[in-house]
Motif scaffolding. Structure first.
Motif, PDB file in Angstrom:
ATOM      1  N   GLN A 190     -27.679  31.130  -2.699  1.00  0.00           N
ATOM      2  CA  GLN A 190     -27.811  32.462  -3.325  1.00  0.00           C
ATOM      3  C   GLN A 190     -28.857  33.202  -2.594  1.00  0.00           C
ATOM      4  O   GLN A 190     -29.853  32.684  -2.126  1.00  0.00           O
ATOM      5  N   ALA A 191     -28.645  34.234  -2.405  1.00  0.00           N
ATOM      6  CA  ALA A 191     -29.824  35.163  -1.571  1.00  0.00           C
ATOM      7  C   ALA A 191     -29.607  36.710  -1.850  1.00  0.00           C
ATOM      8  O   ALA A 191     -28.240  37.017  -2.342  1.00  0.00           O
ATOM      9  N   ARG A 192     -30.698  37.261  -2.010  1.00  0.00           N
ATOM     10  CA  ARG A 192     -30.753  38.600  -2.067  1.00  0.00           C
ATOM     11  C   ARG A 192     -31.042  39.313  -0.858  1.00  0.00           C
ATOM     12  O   ARG A 192     -31.833  39.083   0.029  1.00  0.00           O
ATOM     13  N   PHE A 193     -30.324  40.540  -0.666  1.00  0.00           N
ATOM     14  CA  PHE A 193     -30.567  41.180   0.611  1.00  0.00           C
ATOM     15  C   PHE A 193     -30.790  42.696   0.381  1.00  0.00           C
ATOM     16  O   PHE A 193     -30.464  43.412  -0.468  1.00  0.00           O
ATOM     17  N   GLU A 194     -32.227  43.109   0.881  1.00  0.00           N
ATOM     18  CA  GLU A 194     -32.478  44.432   1.016  1.00  0.00           C
ATOM     19  C   GLU A 194     -32.435  44.927   2.516  1.00  0.00           C
ATOM     20  O   GLU A 194     -33.065  44.466   3.559  1.00  0.00           O
ATOM     21  N   VAL A 218     -29.887  47.104  -1.831  1.00  0.00           N
ATOM     22  CA  VAL A 218     -30.228  45.785  -2.308  1.00  0.00           C
ATOM     23  C   VAL A 218     -28.906  45.197  -2.970  1.00  0.00           C
ATOM     24  O   VAL A 218     -28.307  46.073  -4.024  1.00  0.00           O
ATOM     25  N   PHE A 219     -28.406  43.868  -2.656  1.00  0.00           N
ATOM     26  CA  PHE A 219     -27.434  43.485  -3.598  1.00  0.00           C
ATOM     27  C   PHE A 219     -27.616  41.663  -3.047  1.00  0.00           C
ATOM     28  O   PHE A 219     -28.473  41.397  -2.362  1.00  0.00           O
ATOM     29  N   GLU A 220     -26.875  41.027  -3.981  1.00  0.00           N
ATOM     30  CA  GLU A 220     -27.058  39.719  -3.984  1.00  0.00           C
ATOM     31  C   GLU A 220     -25.495  38.837  -3.715  1.00  0.00           C
ATOM     32  O   GLU A 220     -24.761  39.454  -4.163  1.00  0.00           O
ATOM     33  N   VAL A 221     -25.728  37.799  -2.904  1.00  0.00           N
ATOM     34  CA  VAL A 221     -24.656  36.986  -2.835  1.00  0.00           C
ATOM     35  C   VAL A 221     -24.776  35.468  -3.281  1.00  0.00           C
ATOM     36  O   VAL A 221     -25.684  35.039  -2.686  1.00  0.00           O
ATOM     37  N   TYR A 222     -23.890  34.834  -3.921  1.00  0.00           N
ATOM     38  CA  TYR A 222     -24.189  33.538  -4.509  1.00  0.00           C
ATOM     39  C   TYR A 222     -22.684  32.768  -4.507  1.00  0.00           C
ATOM     40  O   TYR A 222     -21.699  33.230  -4.810  1.00  0.00           O
ATOM     41  N   ARG A 223     -22.901  31.886  -3.333  1.00  0.00           N
ATOM     42  CA  ARG A 223     -21.934  30.965  -3.253  1.00  0.00           C
ATOM     43  C   ARG A 223     -22.166  29.669  -3.817  1.00  0.00           C
ATOM     44  O   ARG A 223     -23.020  28.912  -3.433  1.00  0.00           O
ATOM     45  N   LYS A 224     -21.254  29.288  -4.996  1.00  0.00           N
ATOM     46  CA  LYS A 224     -21.386  28.057  -5.943  1.00  0.00           C
ATOM     47  C   LYS A 224     -20.687  26.886  -5.044  1.00  0.00           C
ATOM     48  O   LYS A 224     -19.851  27.274  -4.281  1.00  0.00           O
ATOM     49  N   GLU A 225     -21.380  25.671  -5.359  1.00  0.00           N
ATOM     50  CA  GLU A 225     -20.584  24.537  -4.892  1.00  0.00           C
ATOM     51  C   GLU A 225     -18.981  24.354  -5.125  1.00  0.00           C
ATOM     52  O   GLU A 225     -18.321  24.006  -4.314  1.00  0.00           O
ATOM     53  N   GLY A 227     -16.897  26.764  -4.738  1.00  0.00           N
ATOM     54  CA  GLY A 227     -16.306  27.747  -3.710  1.00  0.00           C
ATOM     55  C   GLY A 227     -16.405  28.925  -4.355  1.00  0.00           C
ATOM     56  O   GLY A 227     -16.078  30.191  -3.530  1.00  0.00           O
ATOM     57  N   GLU A 228     -16.659  29.198  -5.568  1.00  0.00           N
ATOM     58  CA  GLU A 228     -16.569  30.689  -6.306  1.00  0.00           C
ATOM     59  C   GLU A 228     -17.870  31.696  -5.645  1.00  0.00           C
ATOM     60  O   GLU A 228     -18.816  30.804  -5.456  1.00  0.00           O
ATOM     61  N   ILE A 229     -17.633  32.754  -5.433  1.00  0.00           N
ATOM     62  CA  ILE A 229     -18.550  33.526  -4.755  1.00  0.00           C
ATOM     63  C   ILE A 229     -18.614  34.725  -5.687  1.00  0.00           C
ATOM     64  O   ILE A 229     -17.782  35.420  -6.155  1.00  0.00           O
ATOM     65  N   SER A 230     -19.907  35.009  -5.890  1.00  0.00           N
ATOM     66  CA  SER A 230     -20.149  36.506  -6.689  1.00  0.00           C
ATOM     67  C   SER A 230     -20.968  37.375  -5.614  1.00  0.00           C
ATOM     68  O   SER A 230     -21.739  36.905  -5.027  1.00  0.00           O
ATOM     69  N   VAL A 231     -20.869  38.595  -5.745  1.00  0.00           N
ATOM     70  CA  VAL A 231     -21.526  39.682  -5.286  1.00  0.00           C
ATOM     71  C   VAL A 231     -22.136  40.568  -6.193  1.00  0.00           C
ATOM     72  O   VAL A 231     -21.302  41.079  -7.064  1.00  0.00           O
TER      73      VAL A 231
END
Length: 353
Positions: A190-194, A218-225, A227-231
């Motif tokens: 998981q990471a937040r990008f500015e 500013v947004f965040e991307v989270y890749r779970k184990e 394989g699901e990805i959320s933005v």
């Protein structure tokens, strides 16, 4: 309810863990021992499952003792120099993964020989990986990524163009800046990008076959184990494109999900205060199942937390919890829900009534 009072279970290991907890508690009496004997008699597999749990408990104690003798400095790569906030269990502690029974016989068969032949550090590291590390741990991060974090660690990174990345626990990225495109690949986590403004070079984050292009800051991307990805978009908007060509624009205060095999879902409104809690090293949760909270806590600590009764995992939880001490979260929640906890070796905790 004793484990044997259930007619069936999809996992004998879970039943065996429940019996182990019960038999090592003050609640175990003659009736429980009789029920346990009946459970063992059901099939050889029942006895094997319980023996595996007992042996794993013993081997975890062995590994813990050996790990104290062979510090992590001799078996791990030095930590990167970027600013970091570490959990007290940080990188100086060997990190382990939580698989079960078959590995134990390897220690019994070869462990003492390895210790005697000077391969003790390698052996401890091997068993550490197999037994304790969080599920999202990736051993190759130090070699395959440009920036990464370990268990319980968060790290702020300033990129060459002034953009900033906040990596959450057990996350890794690679960075590829060119004359026409700025691209960051989220390998996992998981990471937040500015994002710093640069009209001549768009800023993209890629994870698997999902691409998120910044239309704002500013947004965040989270890749779970799984394989699901959320933005999740905190400011302005992000254009999201999946490998199958599906695309959507995610506005501020929205989140979009991508599930392998199911494609890209429609953006939905999200509570940004709750969603961004991790960025202040907090878990913020409102009327969510206990199992969901514990899965989140497991990301920030070594070991595993088990719930012996599936019904307990459905109990609703609301609260704000500090990630500086994940074990304190378990204590707090156990008290609030009138649960008991049993320590199974140095890193396993079982919650039960």
């Amino acid at each position: 309810m004793s484990p044997s009072s259930r007619d069936s279970s999809p996992d004998l290991t879970e039943q065996a863990i429940e019996w182990f907890v019960l038999l090592h508690s003050e609640e175990a009496g003659a009736d429980q021992h009789g029920q346990f004997a009946a459970w063992l008699a059901r099939s050889p597999a029942h006895g094997e499952a319980y023996a595996a749990v007992e042996k794993l408990y013993g081997d975890m104690r062995q590994v813990a003792q050996a790990a104290q003798m062979h510090r992590a400095e001799s078996i791990s790569k030095p930590v990167q120099t970027a600013r970091a906030t570490r959990h007290p269990l940080g990188a100086a502690t060997p990190e382990f993964s939580g698989k079960t029974a078959p590995r134990k016989t390897l220690w019994n068969r070869y462990g003492s020989r390895l210790l005697q032949t000077g391969l003790a550090a390698a052996a401890v590291w091997l068993f550490a990986i197999l037994l304790i590390l969080p599920e999202q741990f990736h051993l190759s991060d130090a070699w395959l990524s440009d920036h990464y974090t370990r268990t319980g660690e968060q790290r702020e990174i300033r990129l060459a163009d002034g953009s900033q990345v906040l990596l959450n626990t057990n996350s890794a990225v690679t960075v590829d800046y060119g004359p026409r495109l700025r691209q960051v690949r989220l390998l996992h986590g998981q990471a937040r990008f500015e994002v710093a403004a640069d009209a001549a070079r768009p800023f993209e984050v890629i994870s698997d076959d999902l691409k998120a292009r910044a239309l704002g800051t500013v947004f965040e991307v989270y890749r779970k184990e799984t394989g699901e990805i959320s933005v999740t978009v905190q400011e302005h908007a992000v254009s999201v494109t999946a490998g199958d060509g599906a695309a959507a624009v995610v506005e501020q205060g929205q989140r979009i999900l991508y599930r392998p095999g199911h494609g890209l879902e429609a953006p939905e409104a999200v509570n940004l205060k709750l969603a961004a809690g991790w960025q202040q090293r907090r878990i913020m949760i409102s009327d969510r199942p206990l199992g969901e909270l514990l899965a989140e806590v497991d990301r920030y600590r070594l070991g595993r937390v088990f719930i012996t009764d599936p019904e307990l995992a459905k109990l609703p939880v609301t609260g704000v919890f500090s990630l500086d001490d994940p074990d304190a979260i378990l204590v707090s929640v156990s008290k609030a829900l009138a649960l008991r906890s049993t320590q199974l070796g140095p890193w396993w905790i079982a919650l039960h009534r």
